[in-house]
Design a protein around this motif. Structure first.
Motif, PDB file in Angstrom:
ATOM      1  N   PHE A   1      31.414  49.116  29.116  1.00 27.81           N
ATOM      2  CA  PHE A   1      30.370  50.004  29.612  1.00 27.81           C
ATOM      3  C   PHE A   1      29.784  49.426  30.882  1.00 27.81           C
ATOM      4  O   PHE A   1      29.380  48.254  30.921  1.00 27.81           O
ATOM      5  CB  PHE A   1      29.270  50.172  28.571  1.00 27.81           C
TER       6      PHE A   1
ATOM      7  N   GLU B   1      38.041  48.777  26.957  1.00 26.93           N
ATOM      8  CA  GLU B   1      37.056  49.405  27.845  1.00 26.93           C
ATOM      9  C   GLU B   1      35.753  48.608  27.852  1.00 26.93           C
ATOM     10  O   GLU B   1      35.448  47.857  26.919  1.00 26.93           O
ATOM     11  CB  GLU B   1      36.782  50.833  27.400  1.00 26.93           C
TER      12      GLU B   1
ATOM     13  N   CYS C   1      26.106  53.732  24.818  1.00 26.52           N
ATOM     14  CA  CYS C   1      26.570  52.593  25.615  1.00 26.52           C
ATOM     15  C   CYS C   1      27.120  51.439  24.787  1.00 26.52           C
ATOM     16  O   CYS C   1      27.909  50.625  25.304  1.00 26.52           O
ATOM     17  CB  CYS C   1      25.454  52.092  26.520  1.00 26.52           C
TER      18      CYS C   1
ATOM     19  N   ILE D   1      31.769  51.255  22.252  1.00 25.28           N
ATOM     20  CA  ILE D   1      32.875  51.090  23.185  1.00 25.28           C
ATOM     21  C   ILE D   1      34.024  50.428  22.437  1.00 25.28           C
ATOM     22  O   ILE D   1      33.807  49.469  21.684  1.00 25.28           O
ATOM     23  CB  ILE D   1      32.476  50.202  24.378  1.00 25.28           C
TER      24      ILE D   1
ATOM     25  N   ASP E   1      22.720  57.183  28.665  1.00 22.19           N
ATOM     26  CA  ASP E   1      23.504  56.036  28.206  1.00 22.19           C
ATOM     27  C   ASP E   1      23.448  55.847  26.689  1.00 22.19           C
ATOM     28  O   ASP E   1      23.686  54.742  26.189  1.00 22.19           O
ATOM     29  CB  ASP E   1      22.987  54.747  28.873  1.00 22.19           C
TER      30      ASP E   1
ATOM     31  N   ILE F   1      34.784  57.498  29.324  1.00 17.44           N
ATOM     32  CA  ILE F   1      33.980  56.471  29.976  1.00 17.44           C
ATOM     33  C   ILE F   1      34.397  56.371  31.438  1.00 17.44           C
ATOM     34  O   ILE F   1      35.581  56.215  31.743  1.00 17.44           O
ATOM     35  CB  ILE F   1      34.171  55.090  29.302  1.00 17.44           C
ATOM     36  N   TYR F   2      33.421  56.471  32.343  1.00 21.24           N
ATOM     37  CA  TYR F   2      33.715  56.245  33.760  1.00 21.24           C
ATOM     38  C   TYR F   2      33.871  54.743  34.017  1.00 21.24           C
ATOM     39  O   TYR F   2      33.138  53.922  33.468  1.00 21.24           O
ATOM     40  CB  TYR F   2      32.579  56.781  34.632  1.00 21.24           C
TER      41      TYR F   2
ATOM     42  N   SER G   1      27.959  58.745  30.153  1.00 16.39           N
ATOM     43  CA  SER G   1      29.133  57.895  29.940  1.00 16.39           C
ATOM     44  C   SER G   1      28.737  56.692  29.087  1.00 16.39           C
ATOM     45  O   SER G   1      27.845  55.943  29.486  1.00 16.39           O
ATOM     46  CB  SER G   1      29.689  57.416  31.288  1.00 16.39           C
ATOM     47  N   PRO G   2      29.380  56.547  27.910  1.00 19.19           N
ATOM     48  CA  PRO G   2      30.373  57.405  27.258  1.00 19.19           C
ATOM     49  C   PRO G   2      29.819  58.802  26.977  1.00 19.19           C
ATOM     50  O   PRO G   2      28.626  58.978  26.753  1.00 19.19           O
ATOM     51  CB  PRO G   2      30.686  56.677  25.952  1.00 19.19           C
ATOM     52  N   SER G   3      30.730  59.747  26.965  1.00 19.45           N
ATOM     53  CA  SER G   3      30.334  61.153  26.928  1.00 19.45           C
ATOM     54  C   SER G   3      30.293  61.730  25.522  1.00 19.45           C
ATOM     55  O   SER G   3      31.128  61.421  24.687  1.00 19.45           O
ATOM     56  CB  SER G   3      31.331  61.969  27.764  1.00 19.45           C
TER      57      SER G   3
ATOM     58  N   GLY H   1      35.045  55.653  23.647  1.00 16.91           N
ATOM     59  CA  GLY H   1      33.618  55.499  23.441  1.00 16.91           C
ATOM     60  C   GLY H   1      33.060  56.611  22.576  1.00 16.91           C
ATOM     61  O   GLY H   1      33.746  57.578  22.243  1.00 16.91           O
TER      62      GLY H   1
END
Length: 402
Positions: free
Chosen positions: A217, A215, A208, A211, A205, A181-182, A173-175, A322
């Motif tokens: 991270f 949002e 990261c 973003i 990560d 993003i969780y 995350s980000p994927s 992300g």
């Protein structure tokens, strides 16, 4: 005599590299190809980073082996980076510098998995996770996250696959490939679940700093002392600093695991490239003006391309916040063009339009394709227009295959 092992013969090729290679082949034949396959920033490495690399050659520092686990100066830079960005303190014996973040992942699996150990991998997943687990004789356990749930897994899904062989929960995350993003709350729930079941957490990560919007991270490793103790963080220079070719990653976490990974690295890569290590010290410690410019450019591209992609017939896409990928669901588009296989659909799209995307099959998703917007905006707009025109043409593709 059979020349190659069954293991390698049965291994899947990286779908991203395969798609990129096919795009290059067609370009070499004179075709007008727009390549949106690789997650590679289309910017040069920032000048201040390159300058330090050149200086390391000129002053002779880059001529020698470094420690297998990386230069002490770079480990110190990572230590400072964790204090400022991750907001917690680490020791340098908790840091391993690797030949790319990809090797960091590989070294982790080789260092912690015994035959039959299970690694929970949310899908869609980055293409190499599954095969790297298999290389370590582990067993990848795939948990399917749906587009309707914004590609996020739940604790109920984890409970359904948990066994006495489960050892690692992997989170990205980000994927890659979804850009998902969780949230802090979601990560805390997943992290506490891993603590409850005495699992290791592997946190990839690498995206990261990419973003967008409102949002933020959240490092899962920062959420509690118990979560941090069992988390190994994989990160690196490639995406944030436009240094994909420099091949520097780093792993941070439990000193016993880092020591095991360092021992493994000593028998495989000897040490990461010295020139790249000196450059990464500057990347972590130096001016970030160009880095922020690149991030803003990616965000602008996303905001421009997302609505255009959403208008393509048969494409269903959610807006990520992300990385630099869009991962549209193309099940309806496949049906419109007479396909039942997403890889065949992606291949036909390339052959018919010259737009190279990556099949979702390699990411564990049979109804999606990945588009990288780490390319210039003119090319991105042209690519989307070509796809739109193709979808509006007669339903059956010239390259169609069921």
């Amino acid at each position: 005599m059979k020349k190659c092992s069954d293991f390698v013969l049965n291994m899947d090729e990286s779908v991203t590299l395969a798609a990129a290679n096919r795009a290059k082949e067609l370009k070499s034949e004179g075709r007008d190809i727009i390549d949106l396959t690789l997650g590679q920033p289309d910017f040069p490495t920032p000048e201040n980073i390159g300058k330090v690399a050149i200086e390391s050659i000129q002053n002779g520092k880059a001529s020698y082996y470094t420690q297998a686990g990386g230069l002490p100066e770079l480990k110190k830079a990572v230590q400072n980076y964790f204090a400022s960005f991750y907001n917690y303190e680490i020791e340098t014996n908790q840091v391993l510098i690797t030949s790319g973040a990809k090797f960091g992942l590989y070294a982790f699996f080789q260092s912690v998995l015994d035959p039959g150990d299970e690694v929970i991998i949310p899908a869609p997943y980055w293409v190499s996770y599954v095969d790297q687990v298999k290389m370590a004789k582990g067993n990848p356990i795939i948990v399917q996250a749906t587009q309707e749930n914004h590609f996020k897994i739940t604790v109920d899904q984890l409970d359904a696959v948990m066994s006495d062989k489960t050892k690692v929960l992997l989170l990205n995350s980000p994927s890659n490939p979804t850009g998902m993003i969780y949230s802090e709350e979601e990560l805390r729930t997943l992290g506490n679940w891993a603590v409850e079941h005495d699992l290791l957490i592997l946190a990839d990560d690498i995206y990261c700093h990419l973003i967008y919007g409102d949002e933020k991270f959240t490092p899962i490793s920062s959420l509690s002392e118990e979560i941090k103790k069992r988390t190994i963080v994989i990160n690196g220079a490639s995406k944030t600093y436009a240094m994909t070719g420099w091949r520097i990653g780093f792993a941070v976490g439990d000193e016993e695991i880092i020591a095991a990974m360092t021992k493994f690295a000593s028998q495989t890569t000897s040490n990461p490239t010295a020139i790249s290590q000196y450059a990464t010290i500057e990347a972590l410690n130096g001016d970030k003006t160009q880095v922020e410019f690149m991030r803003k450019t990616f965000e602008s591209r996303l905001n421009t391309i997302y609505p255009l992609l959403s208008e393509i017939p048969g494409f269903e896409v959610i807006k990520p916040n992300g990385a630099f990928y869009l991962f549209p669901k193309v099940k309806k588009a496949m049906e419109m063009k007479g396909f039942t296989d997403v890889t065949a659909f992606t291949t036909a799209l390339l052959e018919d339009t010259g737009v190279a995307l990556v099949t979702g099959a390699g990411f564990g998703s049979s109804e999606n394709v990945r588009l990288s917007y780490s390319s210039d905006l003119t090319s991105l707009k042209e690519a989307v227009q070509r796809i739109h025109s193709w979808m509006n043409s007669s339903n059956q593709s010239t390259g169609s295959s069921n």
